[in-house]
Design a protein around this motif. Structure first.
Motif, short mmCIF file in Angstrom:
data_model
loop_
_atom_site.label_atom_id
_atom_site.label_comp_id
_atom_site.label_asym_id
_atom_site.label_seq_id
_atom_site.Cartn_x
_atom_site.Cartn_y
_atom_site.Cartn_z
N VAL A 1 0.88 -1.17 0.00
CA VAL A 1 0.00 0.00 0.00
C VAL A 1 0.91 1.21 0.00
N ASN A 2 0.82 2.03 -1.04
CA ASN A 2 1.70 3.19 -1.23
C ASN A 2 3.18 2.78 -1.14
N GLY A 3 3.49 1.59 -1.69
CA GLY A 3 4.88 1.15 -1.73
C GLY A 3 5.38 0.44 -0.48
N ALA A 4 4.58 0.42 0.58
CA ALA A 4 4.99 -0.24 1.83
C ALA A 4 4.19 -1.53 2.02
N CYS A 5 4.85 -2.57 2.51
CA CYS A 5 4.18 -3.86 2.71
C CYS A 5 3.21 -3.76 3.88
N GLY B 1 -6.88 8.05 -2.58
CA GLY B 1 -5.54 8.38 -3.10
C GLY B 1 -4.51 7.29 -2.87
N ASP B 2 -4.84 6.28 -2.06
CA ASP B 2 -3.90 5.17 -1.82
C ASP B 2 -3.70 4.36 -3.10
N LEU C 1 -12.84 2.66 -7.59
CA LEU C 1 -11.52 2.05 -7.76
C LEU C 1 -11.03 2.23 -9.19
N ASP C 2 -9.72 2.42 -9.33
CA ASP C 2 -9.09 2.51 -10.63
C ASP C 2 -8.13 1.33 -10.71
N VAL C 3 -8.45 0.31 -11.52
CA VAL C 3 -7.68 -0.95 -11.48
C VAL C 3 -6.96 -1.23 -12.79
N ASP C 4 -5.70 -1.64 -12.67
CA ASP C 4 -4.91 -2.08 -13.81
C ASP C 4 -4.62 -3.56 -13.57
N ALA D 1 -5.68 2.00 -7.78
CA ALA D 1 -5.67 3.17 -6.91
C ALA D 1 -7.09 3.44 -6.43
N ILE D 2 -7.18 4.09 -5.27
CA ILE D 2 -8.47 4.46 -4.70
C ILE D 2 -8.77 5.88 -5.17
N LYS D 3 -9.75 6.02 -6.07
CA LYS D 3 -10.07 7.36 -6.58
C LYS D 3 -10.74 8.20 -5.49
#
Length: 197
Positions: free
Chosen positions: A116-120, A131-132, A162-165, A172-174
Motif C-alpha cells: 500500500v503506497n509502496g509499503a508492505c 488516493g492510496d 476504484l481505478d484498477v490495472d 488506486a483508490i479514486k
C-alpha cells in the motif's frame, strides 16, 4: 484466530444470502425448511448483523468496534458502518479482482503479498484512504496463482471508486465509496437498531 467451519453454502442458505456476494459461483440445490415461522423483530436485526459479519469476514468484537467508530463519524451510523467495512484492505483486494473471495484476499494480505503506497501491509483490516495505491509486490506478480485468479475474476465489474490495472496487478483508490456504490444486500438500519437497544 477464530475460524468458522460451517460450510459456506449452508451459512448462505440460513442467512438467505446469494453466494455470489462472497465471490462463490456455486448454487445450493437445497431449500431452507422453516415451517412458516414468523421471525421476531430482534431475529431480523440479528440476521442482518450476521449477514454483514459473514460477508466481510469480521468477528463480533471488531464488528462492534467498527459500529462504535461509525457512530462517532459525521452522517448516519449505518452508512458509515458499511463504508468502513468496504474500506478494509482485504475487501479492496477482492473488489479489485485480485482474489476470488474475501477469504482468499485476507490470506494474500496475511502472506505479505500486498503493498500500500509502496509499503508492505499484512493487516487485512487496514483501512484504505482516498488516493492510496495498492499493488501486489513484484516477487509475487509472476506466480501462477495470480494468473489463475485473473482468469476467474476478469469478467467482474469493478466499482467506480476504484481505478484498477489488472495486467500489472495494481490499482488506486479514486475516492471513498458511498453507500449507493456498495452492492451488499444488508439493511444497515436494522444493525443500528440492534446496537442502539
Amino acid at each position: 484466530m477464530a475460524v468458522n467451519r460451517v460450510p459456506v453454502l449452508k451459512r448462505c442458505r440460513s442467512l438467505g444470502l446469494d453466494p455470489i456476494y462472497l465471490g462463490i459461483d456455486k448454487k445450493s440445490n437445497r431449500e431452507l425448511k422453516r415451517a412458516n415461522k414468523k421471525m421476531s423483530e430482534y431475529g431480523l436485526q440479528l440476521r442482518e448483523k450476521q449477514k454483514a459479519k459473514f460477508i466481510y469476514g469480521v468477528l463480533e468484537k471488531p464488528f462492534r468496534n467498527y459500529y462504535e467508530k461509525a457512530e462517532k463519524m459525521r452522517g448516519q451510523a449505518g452508512e458509515n458502518l458499511m463504508i468502513l467495512l468496504e474500506r478494509r484492505l482485504d475487501n479492496v483486494i477482492f473488489r479489485m479482482g485480485l482474489a476470488r473471495t474475501r477469504k482468499e484476499a485476507r490470506q494474500i494480505v496475511d502472506h505479505k503479498h500486498v503493498l500500500v503506497n509502496g509499503a508492505c501491509v499484512n493487516i487485512p483490516s487496514y483501512l484504505i484512504k482516498a488516493g492510496d495505491t495498492i499493488e501486489i509486490r513484484e516477487k509475487s506478480k509472476s506466480s501462477q496463482r495470480y494468473k489463475d485468479i485473473l482468469e476467474v475474476t476478469s469478467g467482474r465489474i469493478t466499482p467506480n471508486w476504484l481505478d484498477v490495472d489488472q495486467e500489472n496487478l495494481k490499482g488506486a483508490i479514486k475516492e471513498l465509496p458511498t453507500r449507493e456504490e456498495i452492492d451488499v444486500p444488508v439493511n444497515e438500519m436494522l444493525i443500528v437498531e440492534l446496537y442502539s437497544k
